[in-house]
Every structure is written in structure tokens, then in C-alpha cells.
Scaffold this motif. Structure first.
Motif, mmCIF file in Angstrom:
data_model
loop_
_atom_site.group_PDB
_atom_site.id
_atom_site.type_symbol
_atom_site.label_atom_id
_atom_site.label_comp_id
_atom_site.label_asym_id
_atom_site.label_seq_id
_atom_site.Cartn_x
_atom_site.Cartn_y
_atom_site.Cartn_z
ATOM 1 N N LEU A 32 16.364 26.568 46.559
ATOM 2 C CA LEU A 32 16.391 27.958 47.018
ATOM 3 C C LEU A 32 15.653 28.877 46.050
ATOM 4 O O LEU A 32 15.053 29.866 46.458
ATOM 5 C CB LEU A 32 17.834 28.442 47.191
ATOM 6 N N TRP A 33 15.733 28.549 44.747
ATOM 7 C CA TRP A 33 14.988 29.358 43.770
ATOM 8 C C TRP A 33 14.258 28.455 42.772
ATOM 9 O O TRP A 33 14.670 27.319 42.522
ATOM 10 C CB TRP A 33 15.901 30.349 43.053
ATOM 11 N N PRO A 34 13.165 28.954 42.188
ATOM 12 C CA PRO A 34 12.273 28.117 41.364
ATOM 13 C C PRO A 34 12.612 28.100 39.871
ATOM 14 O O PRO A 34 11.759 28.381 39.019
ATOM 15 C CB PRO A 34 10.907 28.762 41.608
ATOM 16 N N PHE A 35 13.833 27.748 39.541
ATOM 17 C CA PHE A 35 14.226 27.682 38.130
ATOM 18 C C PHE A 35 15.573 26.974 38.014
ATOM 19 O O PHE A 35 16.262 26.748 39.014
ATOM 20 C CB PHE A 35 14.327 29.088 37.515
ATOM 21 N N TYR A 36 15.940 26.632 36.765
ATOM 22 C CA TYR A 36 17.264 26.094 36.465
ATOM 23 C C TYR A 36 18.148 27.236 35.973
ATOM 24 O O TYR A 36 17.765 27.980 35.059
ATOM 25 C CB TYR A 36 17.184 25.013 35.381
ATOM 26 N N CYS A 37 19.321 27.346 36.562
ATOM 27 C CA CYS A 37 20.230 28.433 36.187
ATOM 28 C C CYS A 37 20.551 28.437 34.698
ATOM 29 O O CYS A 37 20.638 29.495 34.066
ATOM 30 C CB CYS A 37 21.538 28.323 36.970
ATOM 31 N N GLU A 38 20.742 27.235 34.138
ATOM 32 C CA GLU A 38 21.154 27.164 32.736
ATOM 33 C C GLU A 38 20.076 27.657 31.774
ATOM 34 O O GLU A 38 20.345 27.868 30.586
ATOM 35 C CB GLU A 38 21.570 25.732 32.366
ATOM 36 N N CYS A 39 18.876 27.825 32.299
ATOM 37 C CA CYS A 39 17.778 28.319 31.456
ATOM 38 C C CYS A 39 17.565 29.829 31.616
ATOM 39 O O CYS A 39 16.599 30.379 31.068
ATOM 40 C CB CYS A 39 16.486 27.586 31.796
ATOM 41 N N ARG A 40 18.453 30.462 32.361
ATOM 42 C CA ARG A 40 18.295 31.891 32.616
ATOM 43 C C ARG A 40 19.510 32.670 32.122
ATOM 44 O O ARG A 40 20.553 32.101 31.794
ATOM 45 C CB ARG A 40 18.102 32.141 34.123
ATOM 46 N N SER A 41 19.370 33.973 32.113
ATOM 47 C CA SER A 41 20.451 34.859 31.678
ATOM 48 C C SER A 41 20.980 35.647 32.869
ATOM 49 O O SER A 41 20.235 35.973 33.800
ATOM 50 C CB SER A 41 19.935 35.832 30.612
ATOM 51 N N LYS A 42 22.270 35.953 32.836
ATOM 52 C CA LYS A 42 22.870 36.750 33.905
ATOM 53 C C LYS A 42 22.212 38.118 34.043
ATOM 54 O O LYS A 42 22.256 38.733 35.108
ATOM 55 C CB LYS A 42 24.366 36.950 33.640
ATOM 56 N N ARG A 43 21.627 38.596 32.965
ATOM 57 C CA ARG A 43 21.026 39.929 32.985
ATOM 58 C C ARG A 43 19.728 39.971 33.783
ATOM 59 O O ARG A 43 19.267 41.039 34.179
ATOM 60 C CB ARG A 43 20.760 40.394 31.550
ATOM 61 N N GLU A 44 19.144 38.807 34.034
ATOM 62 C CA GLU A 44 17.866 38.762 34.747
ATOM 63 C C GLU A 44 18.058 38.990 36.245
ATOM 64 O O GLU A 44 19.144 38.784 36.792
ATOM 65 C CB GLU A 44 17.190 37.406 34.521
ATOM 66 N N MET A 45 16.977 39.403 36.886
ATOM 67 C CA MET A 45 16.978 39.541 38.341
ATOM 68 C C MET A 45 16.248 38.341 38.931
ATOM 69 O O MET A 45 15.031 38.192 38.757
ATOM 70 C CB MET A 45 16.277 40.833 38.768
ATOM 71 N N PRO A 46 16.964 37.453 39.611
ATOM 72 C CA PRO A 46 16.346 36.223 40.128
ATOM 73 C C PRO A 46 15.521 36.478 41.390
ATOM 74 O O PRO A 46 15.646 37.519 42.039
ATOM 75 C CB PRO A 46 17.558 35.351 40.445
ATOM 76 N N LYS A 47 14.701 35.502 41.724
ATOM 77 C CA LYS A 47 13.925 35.541 42.961
ATOM 78 C C LYS A 47 14.056 34.207 43.682
ATOM 79 O O LYS A 47 14.065 33.150 43.053
ATOM 80 C CB LYS A 47 12.452 35.825 42.670
ATOM 81 N N LEU A 48 14.138 34.281 44.999
ATOM 82 C CA LEU A 48 14.169 33.076 45.822
ATOM 83 C C LEU A 48 12.745 32.593 46.070
ATOM 84 O O LEU A 48 11.773 33.318 45.840
ATOM 85 C CB LEU A 48 14.839 33.370 47.168
ATOM 86 N N TYR A 49 12.627 31.368 46.561
ATOM 87 C CA TYR A 49 11.330 30.927 47.074
ATOM 88 C C TYR A 49 10.947 31.853 48.233
ATOM 89 O O TYR A 49 11.824 32.373 48.943
ATOM 90 C CB TYR A 49 11.407 29.480 47.552
#
Length: 240
Positions: A32-49
Motif C-alpha cells: 500500500l505504501w513504498p517504505f518500511y514502517c520501522e524505518c520511518r517516524s510517526k512525525r512524518e506524513m506518509p504517502k500511498l502508492y
């Protein structure tokens, strides 16, 4: 391509297949999204495919349930991202936890929660091992190479429809075979009863009046042992 346009195309794709799954299950990371959650921070704004949200909306509008099966070791981040994207409420089941079972545990929980059989589910994931394990449970599973998109949706729905149609035909053939077996057994029992009735010397006069088909059936029930015992000149045999 905007979400609304993707949604419309997804609706068209679903309109071309006769059989739709009751539930479509998605992995999160690199599906659904182009990254691993564990490599990101909650503060970021994610993007879907790019086409993911339009597909989710189309499935919802078509009355098909959607669920999540993720082995992410950071479910808190995953849930935060789902909320930020405004799609968390769309999923009827959200199984997000680390596991060594290649998502069989996830699907068992989804099955218990939704009461939807495995063979009425469609699954998208980016890992072969998950696809292999879940497929063995009876779930139609599709490997995605660059996230879920309209091509993957078309492939998944087509494969699901083919599998379900084949299952129905197989079940129908199996039931028809059993029905024929029962019918043949009844015919054999009926023929045996007729034979036992007419094999007596006093009944042979009636045999000559039987149809050729019934005579053939009776002839098949005259065993070699009977012929050897009674001889080929027995009146019942002569009447056939």
C-alpha cells in the motif's frame, strides 16, 4: 492519475468479472505504501502508492470488504500512518504484528473476525514467502512488484474468478458423479430384484414379453456359476 479516475477504472475492472471476492486483504509495506514502517517516524506524513487509495475506495463502493495483514514490528507507526492518510476506518480487520508464520496467523485472525472463508478472499503482498504460505490456506494471492495498482487488481480479480469457477465446476462434477453412482446402484438393485423374481421356472413365461433392454439387463445378471449349475438349456436363458 487522480484518485477519482483510478476509482472509476477500478469500478470498470470489477464490472467485467462475474465473481468478486468478499474480502480483499492488503499488506502495508511496499504494497500500500513504498517504505518500511520501522524505518520511518510517526512525525512524518506518509504517502500511498499512486493508485492505492482509488482502488480501496472502489472496493468499498462495490461492497467488497478490505483488511490489512502486516508483519510490521512497529504497529504503532503503521496505525498512526493509516490515521494520517484517512483510511484506517475503511478496513474491517487490521492485523498488524510481527510473526514468523508468514501471515497464516494473520489470516486465521481475519477469518475468525470476519467469518469469511479463505476461498472468498483475495490477498496482495510483495513477498513470495507470504504469498506461498497464504495460498496454501485457500486464499487467492497476488505478488506485487511495485505496489498495488490497477494491473494487479485486474490480475487478482481475474485469477480469483477463475479459481472460484473451477471450484464450482469441480464440486458440481463431484456431486453429479455421486448422483450417477447412486442411480446405478439403484438400477443394479432393481435388476437383481427382477431377476430373483423371474428366475423361478414358473415365471419364465413372462420373460418372453419383456423388452429387449430389460432382457439384456436380466442376461447380465445370470452369472457364470448359475449357467454352469443349471446349464445353458435352462428355460429362463432360452426365453432371453
Amino acid at each position: 492519475m487522480g484518485d477519482e479516475r483510478v476509482k472509476n477504472e477500478a469500478m470498470e475492472i470489477m464490472g467485467l468479472v462475474q465473481l468478486l471476492p468478499r474480502l480483499v486483504v492488503f499488506d502495508l509495506d511496499y504494497t500500500l505504501w513504498p517504505f518500511y514502517c520501522e524505518c520511518r517516524s510517526k512525525r512524518e506524513m506518509p504517502k500511498l502508492y499512486p493508485q492505492a487509495k482509488g482502488i480501496l475506495c472502489a472496493l468499498k463502493d462495490k461492497g467488497v470488504g478490505v483488511a490489512i495483514a502486516s508483519r510490521s514490528p512497529t504497529p504503532d507507526i503503521a496505525n498512526t500512518f493509516l490515521e494520517k492518510l484517512g483510511i484506517k476506518s475503511m478496513f474491517v480487520a487490521q492485523e498488524i504484528f510481527s510473526s514468523w508464520t508468514h501471515k497464516t496467523d494473520h489470516f486465521q485472525r481475519i477469518n475468525r473476525r470476519t467469518q469469511i472463508p479463505y476461498n472468498e478472499m483475495l490477498f496482495f503482498d510483495d513477498e513470495d514467502r507470504n504469498i506461498d504460505a497464504v495460498s496454501k490456506m485457500g486464499v487467492t494471492s497476488i505478488l506485487v512488484g511495485n505496489g498495488v495498482n490497477l494491473g494487479a487488481l485486474r490480475q487478482g480479480l481475474s485469477k480469483f474468478s477463475q479459481i472460484v469457477r473451477l471450484q464450482k465446476e469441480t464440486n458440481k462434477d463431484g456431486k453429479e458423479f455421486q448422483k450417477n453412482q447412486v442411480h446405478q446402484k439403484r438400477r443394479r438393485n432393481k435388476s437383481s430384484t427382477i431377476f430373483e423374481t423371474v428366475k423361478d421356472e414358473d415365471q419364465t413365461d413372462h420373460v418372453s414379453q419383456f423388452s429387449p433392454k430389460l432382457k439384456l439387463v436380466l442376461a447380465k445378471h445370470i452369472t457364470k456359476q448359475y449357467l454352469q449349475t443349471e446349464g445353458s438349456q435352462h428355460s429362463l436363458w432360452r426365453s432371453l
